[in-house]
Design an enzyme around this catalytic site. Structure first.
Site, short mmCIF file in Angstrom:
data_model
loop_
_atom_site.label_atom_id
_atom_site.label_comp_id
_atom_site.label_asym_id
_atom_site.label_seq_id
_atom_site.Cartn_x
_atom_site.Cartn_y
_atom_site.Cartn_z
N CYS A 172 16.73 36.53 7.75
CA CYS A 172 15.84 37.70 7.58
C CYS A 172 15.92 38.59 8.83
CB CYS A 172 14.41 37.25 7.41
SG CYS A 172 14.21 36.05 6.11
N HIS B 59 47.83 11.00 1.89
CA HIS B 59 46.68 10.09 1.67
C HIS B 59 45.74 10.64 0.62
CE1 HIS B 59 47.98 7.66 5.03
NE2 HIS B 59 48.12 8.76 5.75
N ARG C 212 22.87 41.12 8.65
CA ARG C 212 22.40 39.73 8.76
C ARG C 212 22.39 39.04 7.40
NH1 ARG C 212 19.08 39.50 13.61
NH2 ARG C 212 17.66 37.99 12.73
N LYS D 58 37.42 31.07 6.07
CA LYS D 58 37.46 32.54 5.91
C LYS D 58 37.66 32.91 4.44
CE LYS D 58 36.00 33.98 9.06
NZ LYS D 58 35.51 32.78 9.54
N ASN E 233 10.23 35.89 9.82
CA ASN E 233 11.59 35.35 9.76
C ASN E 233 11.46 33.89 10.14
OD1 ASN E 233 14.25 34.72 9.84
ND2 ASN E 233 14.77 36.01 11.62
N GLY E 234 11.84 32.98 9.24
CA GLY E 234 11.74 31.56 9.57
C GLY E 234 11.17 30.79 8.40
N GLU F 227 34.56 31.89 2.19
CA GLU F 227 33.25 32.53 2.40
C GLU F 227 33.25 34.01 2.02
OE1 GLU F 227 31.62 33.00 6.37
OE2 GLU F 227 33.59 32.81 7.24
N LYS G 26 24.32 36.09 8.58
CA LYS G 26 25.15 36.18 9.79
C LYS G 26 24.81 35.06 10.75
CE LYS G 26 28.14 37.53 12.71
NZ LYS G 26 29.54 37.12 12.45
N TRP H 279 16.03 37.10 3.38
CA TRP H 279 17.09 36.24 2.84
C TRP H 279 16.35 35.07 2.23
CZ3 TRP H 279 19.51 31.52 5.02
CH2 TRP H 279 20.69 31.19 4.37
N GLU I 97 39.86 26.83 9.69
CA GLU I 97 39.26 28.18 9.82
C GLU I 97 39.81 29.12 8.75
OE1 GLU I 97 36.85 29.39 11.10
OE2 GLU I 97 37.19 31.54 11.18
C1 AGP Z 1 31.72 31.93 9.97
O1 AGP Z 1 32.54 32.96 9.47
C2 AGP Z 1 30.38 31.88 9.29
N1 AGP Z 1 29.71 33.12 9.35
C3 AGP Z 1 29.54 30.71 9.78
O2 AGP Z 1 30.25 29.51 9.50
C4 AGP Z 1 29.17 30.72 11.27
O3 AGP Z 1 30.31 30.44 12.06
C5 AGP Z 1 28.14 29.60 11.51
O4 AGP Z 1 26.99 29.89 10.75
C6 AGP Z 1 27.76 29.46 13.00
O5 AGP Z 1 27.18 30.64 13.45
P1 AGP Z 1 27.00 30.81 15.05
O6 AGP Z 1 28.39 30.86 15.64
O7 AGP Z 1 26.24 32.09 15.22
O8 AGP Z 1 26.24 29.61 15.56
#
Ligand code: AGP
Length: 614
Positions: free
Chosen positions: A2, A510, A27, A491, A99-100, A494, A609, A73, A487
């Site tokens: 949020c 395996h 965000r 990418k 937020n929380g 997501e 984010k 969110w 990674e």
């Molecule tokens: C990565 O592309 C994602 N947005 C997510 O996995 C992110 O890396 C993860 O939430 C950790 O966020 P941070 O680096 O702000 O701790």
């Protein structure tokens, strides 16, 4: 995650609040709302984007100079108008944004229902605002004292901005576990409140980052008053934040993610040179000296992080163990904090986090600190909770990363762990000064190496077009490129929502090899010099089973290009420095697949984010 915006001052509040919400859109959110205090509290809420909210606001309402706003969110309850913030108390006097998560909200709600309160939505936030009213009614307290009392019984994480129409010249803000910043002006006639610096910085560069359990009263013409939730006065530090706003815009790019991918030569350079002595290229980390003894003699380094930052941690493990010979364990922060880990005062616990606010990583750090470990963070946000709570922080200088999918922050994190590994190797006499110098000199070429890859972007885009209907991918890598396979898979999944799985290439036999068929493409990161022959064998195993192959190869490759269906060429660099280079084509590949699929690249569905809730 949020987003919160608040304003109390002399200007038309609604314009400032909506503009601020737009700056927080990155965000991730699914509804938005605003409350402004005219003679009465006027509330506007809409599901979906901020533009929907903006169109619903009655801009005829003039001269309203205080308000709060929120992008939600969804955690508790669907993204509906009833669940959107701001939430109002039953008596209509108190309104707040949050937020929380209030973890004991069910308990508080039962008490409120017993005492005759009713609820429109299902959120924990609506419970909190009514709990504040209950305390105010029963004890006849001012709004700030009622908030403090309520928070003494509310468990969980929160950043709050609160208005009570009975005290129309005040705004109360507070935080615990979720970030909140206050922008100050010289006159004390105006105060800006936001979840991070970005919406505030165009008005003032004087910011105060609240600490947990601090409650602030903002009143026009008064210096802000800070206490803890028990009323004990607290001091605060004003930071001058130098955030160049025109960098926080898409410029000529269609998406923030694409801009941030193309910013990497500059952001890697910024990050490297911020930790290098410009004359002699000696590595230096601010105030590392105080910790050097502990770092150099550490019995173990535990890296805690999430998502992409966890992948940077695995790259760090290969580098630190190779160059400094310190045992490294990389932990998912969410697992680490709950498995009763064994931590000693000789351990260094390092958090890698772009936002510096990820709840699981922050909790793992706090747990480790409580066990006596030395805590260390690699963060991209100045003033973030991790940066303020750790014994030591090495910043990445990637600038504000707006795209939810992390790209430039990842390569900046890898740049920092590379320098750290070299420095520790030197301090522990595991590598010579000559070896260190040659690695640093090669690191300094990486920005231009990455820049060369952009010339292949059209080719990568063409290849991506072949895979928009694909439903699943396998990503393989070996050694220090294994985390790059992970990674690349993250990418893709997501932002394009295509299933993708990263795997160590040798693990194929395996299990995963059973899946290989024409409909399952395999991406192989084949730029390591050390494992090249084995990677060629892996490719042949895939090809023998008609599996399509996309390979990341060195630009002078001769064998893999004969086997793979498509190749992404990158300049050859030392194996230890390959990760930053090999990841770039995979960032571009996932970006183009997602765009072809019409996905919301900068704000992928269900993602935030920074995940500041569990
Ligand atoms: C990565 O592309 C994602 N947005 C997510 O996995 C992110 O890396 C993860 O939430 C950790 O966020 P941070 O680096 O702000 O701790």
């Amino acid at each position: 995650m949020c987003g919160i915006i608040g304003y109390i001052g002399t200007k038309q509040a609604s314009n400032i609040l909506v503009k601020g919400l737009k700056k927080l859109e990155y965000r991730g959110y699914d509804s938005a709302g605003i409350a402004i205090l005219d003679k009465d509290i006027l509330i506007y809420k809409q599901p979906g984007k901020v533009i929907n909210l903006e169109e619903s606001i009655d801009h005829q309402v003039e001269n309203v100079t205080m308000g709060i706003a929120h992008t939600r969110w969804a955690t508790h309850g669907e993204p509906t108008v009833d669940n959107a913030h701001p939430h109002t108390s039953n008596n209509g006097d108190i309104v707040l944004v949050h937020n929380g998560i209030i973890e004991n909200y069910k308990f508080l709600k039962d008490e409120l229902i017993e005492k005759g309160f009713s609820f429109e939505g299902q959120t924990d936030t609506e419970v909190l605002v009514n709990y504040i009213q209950l305390i105010q009614d029963e004890q006849g307290l001012s709004i700030e004292d009622a908030v403090k009392k309520a928070l003494q019984n509310a468990n969980g994480a929160y950043a709050l901005a609160i208005i009570d129409k009975k005290e129309p010249n005040k705004m109360i803000v507070t935080r615990k576990g979720s970030p909140l910043a206050i922008g100050l002006t010289d006159s004390n006639d105006e105060f800006y409140v936001a979840s991070d610096a970005i919406p505030i910085i165009e008005y003032t560069q004087s910011l105060v980052y609240l600490n947990d359990n601090e409650v602030v009263v903002l009143e026009r013409g008064q210096k802000m008053k800070v206490t803890d939730i028990y009323g004990v006065e607290k001091s605060y530090k004003v930071k001058k934040i130098d955030l160049n706003l025109d960098k926080v815009s898409k410029g000529d790019y269609e998406h923030y993610m694409l801009k941030e991918i193309f910013e990497q030569p500059a952001t890697i350079k910024n990050t490297l040179y911020s930790h290098l002595n410009h004359e002699n290229s000696d590595i230096h980390f601010e105030n590392l000296d105080e910790l050097k003894e502990k770092l150099v003699n550490a019995s173990r380094i535990i890296i805690v992080s999430c998502g992409t930052s966890w992948h940077a941690g695995i790259v760090g493990e290969y580098l630190i163990e190779e160059l400094a010979r310190i045992p490294v364990e990389v932990e998912y922060a969410s697992e680490f904090r709950y498995r009763n880990p064994i931590i000693t005062k000789d351990d260094i616990v390092m958090a890698i986090s772009q936002s510096g606010e990820t709840a699981d990583t922050l909790a793992a750090l706090r747990y480790s600190k409580a066990q006596g470990a030395t805590t260390f963070s690699i963060c991209n946000v100045f003033g973030s909770s991790m940066a303020r709570e750790c014994d030591f922080t090495a910043y990445t200088y990637a600038g504000a990363e707006i795209g939810v999918a992390s790209t430039k922050a990842f390569t900046a994190q890898v740049a920092v762990v590379s320098l750290l590994a070299i420095q520790l190797g030197l301090e522990r006499n595991q590598i010579t000064q000559e070896k260190a110098n040659s690695l640093v000199e090669e690191l300094k070429t990486i920005p231009s190496v990455v820049n060369q890859i952009f010339a292949t972007d059209d080719h990568i885009k063409k290849v991506a077009k072949n895979y928009t209907e694909t439903t699943s991918f396998l990503f393989l890598g070996r050694g220090i490129n294994f985390p790059i396979a992970l990674e690349g898979a993250l990418k893709l999944k997501e932002i394009s929502y295509i299933h993708a799985e990263g795997y160590p290439a040798a693990e194929m036999k395996h299990g995963p090899i059973a899946m290989i068929e024409e409909s399952l493409p395999t991406v192989i990161v084949a730029t390591n010099n050390e494992y090249y022959d084995k990677l060629v064998s892996n490719a042949q195993e895939v090809k023998a089973r008609k599996g399509p192959i996309v390979a990341v190869v060195n630009d002078d490759d001769t064998e893999m290009i004969q086997i793979a269906d498509h190749v992404f060429k990158v300049p050859r660099v030392s194996d230890l420095l390959q990760p930053i280079v090999s990841v770039v084509p995979l960032q571009l590949f996932s970006y183009h697949v997602a765009v072809f699929k019409g996905c919301n690249v900068d704000q992928p569905r269900n993602l935030a984010k920074s995940v500041t809730v569990e």
